[in-house]
Design an enzyme around this catalytic site. Structure first.
Site, PDB file in Angstrom:
ATOM      1  N   GLU A  43       1.378  -1.258   0.123  1.00 28.49           N
ATOM      2  CA  GLU A  43      -0.182  -0.533  -0.322  1.00 28.49           C
ATOM      3  C   GLU A  43       0.590   1.126  -0.297  1.00 28.49           C
ATOM      4  O   GLU A  43       1.700   0.978   0.316  1.00 28.49           O
ATOM      5  CB  GLU A  43      -1.165  -0.136   1.046  1.00 28.49           C
ATOM      6  CG  GLU A  43      -2.134  -1.053   1.531  1.00 28.49           C
ATOM      7  CD  GLU A  43      -2.934  -0.764   1.957  1.00 28.49           C
ATOM      8  OE1 GLU A  43      -3.014  -0.710   3.169  1.00 28.49           O
ATOM      9  OE2 GLU A  43      -3.683  -1.917   2.397  1.00 28.49           O
ATOM     10  N   GLU A 143      -5.683  30.295  -1.138  1.00 27.72           N
ATOM     11  CA  GLU A 143      -7.318  30.425  -0.027  1.00 27.72           C
ATOM     12  C   GLU A 143      -7.003  29.652   1.376  1.00 27.72           C
ATOM     13  O   GLU A 143      -6.746  28.708   1.181  1.00 27.72           O
ATOM     14  CB  GLU A 143      -8.351  30.568  -0.585  1.00 27.72           C
ATOM     15  CG  GLU A 143      -9.291  30.933   0.279  1.00 27.72           C
ATOM     16  CD  GLU A 143     -10.905  31.156  -0.054  1.00 27.72           C
ATOM     17  OE1 GLU A 143     -12.019  30.502   0.497  1.00 27.72           O
ATOM     18  OE2 GLU A 143     -10.761  31.491  -1.423  1.00 27.72           O
ATOM     19  N   GLU A 145      -4.230  29.253   3.357  1.00 24.95           N
ATOM     20  CA  GLU A 145      -2.881  29.016   3.283  1.00 24.95           C
ATOM     21  C   GLU A 145      -2.342  30.176   4.593  1.00 24.95           C
ATOM     22  O   GLU A 145      -2.932  32.104   4.302  1.00 24.95           O
ATOM     23  CB  GLU A 145      -2.670  29.039   2.724  1.00 24.95           C
ATOM     24  CG  GLU A 145      -0.769  28.782   2.474  1.00 24.95           C
ATOM     25  CD  GLU A 145       0.159  28.856   1.484  1.00 24.95           C
ATOM     26  OE1 GLU A 145       0.817  27.476   0.979  1.00 24.95           O
ATOM     27  OE2 GLU A 145      -0.250  29.595   0.399  1.00 24.95           O
TER      28      GLU A 145
END
Length: 195
Positions: A43, A143, A145
């Site tokens: 995985e 936006e 951040e």
């Protein structure tokens, strides 16, 4: 670096499934044939790649960011970095991220190499760039951040790393590369910023 014959170590892909797909992450679950003929599952996260910039101020200090990182549940000290957009060249990404996150442009750039920071569970490659001849402008944060700009000397960062306060892998590698470059051991090929 691969040896001439790694066949005794190589796993062969049998099938692959997408376990999860989000806005940012693509988690895969693969079935592989092991070198001894048995099978196993792997995985891992598929990642588009990223760029990290080591910004050198004229006084020798380094421009850094302090940013809250949700998985760590704390504010981390890091060099500016960001994800590659589809089809974006690494240098263009570095220029974009430096400008957006810090407001700075660089007159010269040097590509140091690629860092694979989590090879056991991700294929992410982070392109390491150095930038100098910095001139300041306005930040253009995304936006949502939020980050704080700080400066540190290499010696200060080294002390933070020694005390376990600087733990971001890409930033530690950037610091190592900086120290080796300043010692003359790992050269950098500086080029003018593309227009």
């Amino acid at each position: 670096m691969a040896e001439a014959d790694d066949s005794h170590l190589v796993e062969r892909l049998l099938d692959s499934q997408q376990a999860y797909r989000g806005h940012f992450l693509d988690v895969r679950r693969d079935r592989v044939a092991l070198p001894d003929g048995k099978t196993a599952h792997r995985e891992y996260i598929r990642h588009p790649g990223a760029v990290m910039v080591v910004p050198l101020l004229d006084d020798g200090r380094l421009l850094m960011e302090r940013q809250y990182r949700h998985p760590m549940a704390r504010v981390m000290l890091e060099f500016p970095a960001g994800k590659l957009d589809a089809g974006e060249a690494p240098l263009a990404c570095g220029q974009r991220e430096l400008l957006e996150e810090t407001g700075y442009r660089a007159a010269e750039w040097a590509c140091a190499g690629v860092l694979h920071n989590a090879i056991a569970y991700s294929d992410e490659g982070i392109h390491i760039f150095f930038a100098r001849g910095l001139s300041r402008g306005a930040q253009r944060l995304d936006e949502g951040e939020f980050l704080e700009l700080v400066t540190h000397s290499a010696d200060e960062l080294d002390a933070l790393a020694w005390r376990g306060e600087l733990t971001d892998a890409k930033t530690l590698i950037g610091l190592l590369w900086l120290q080796r470059w300043r010692q003359g051991a790992w050269p950098l090929d500086w080029v003018p910023a593309p227009r």
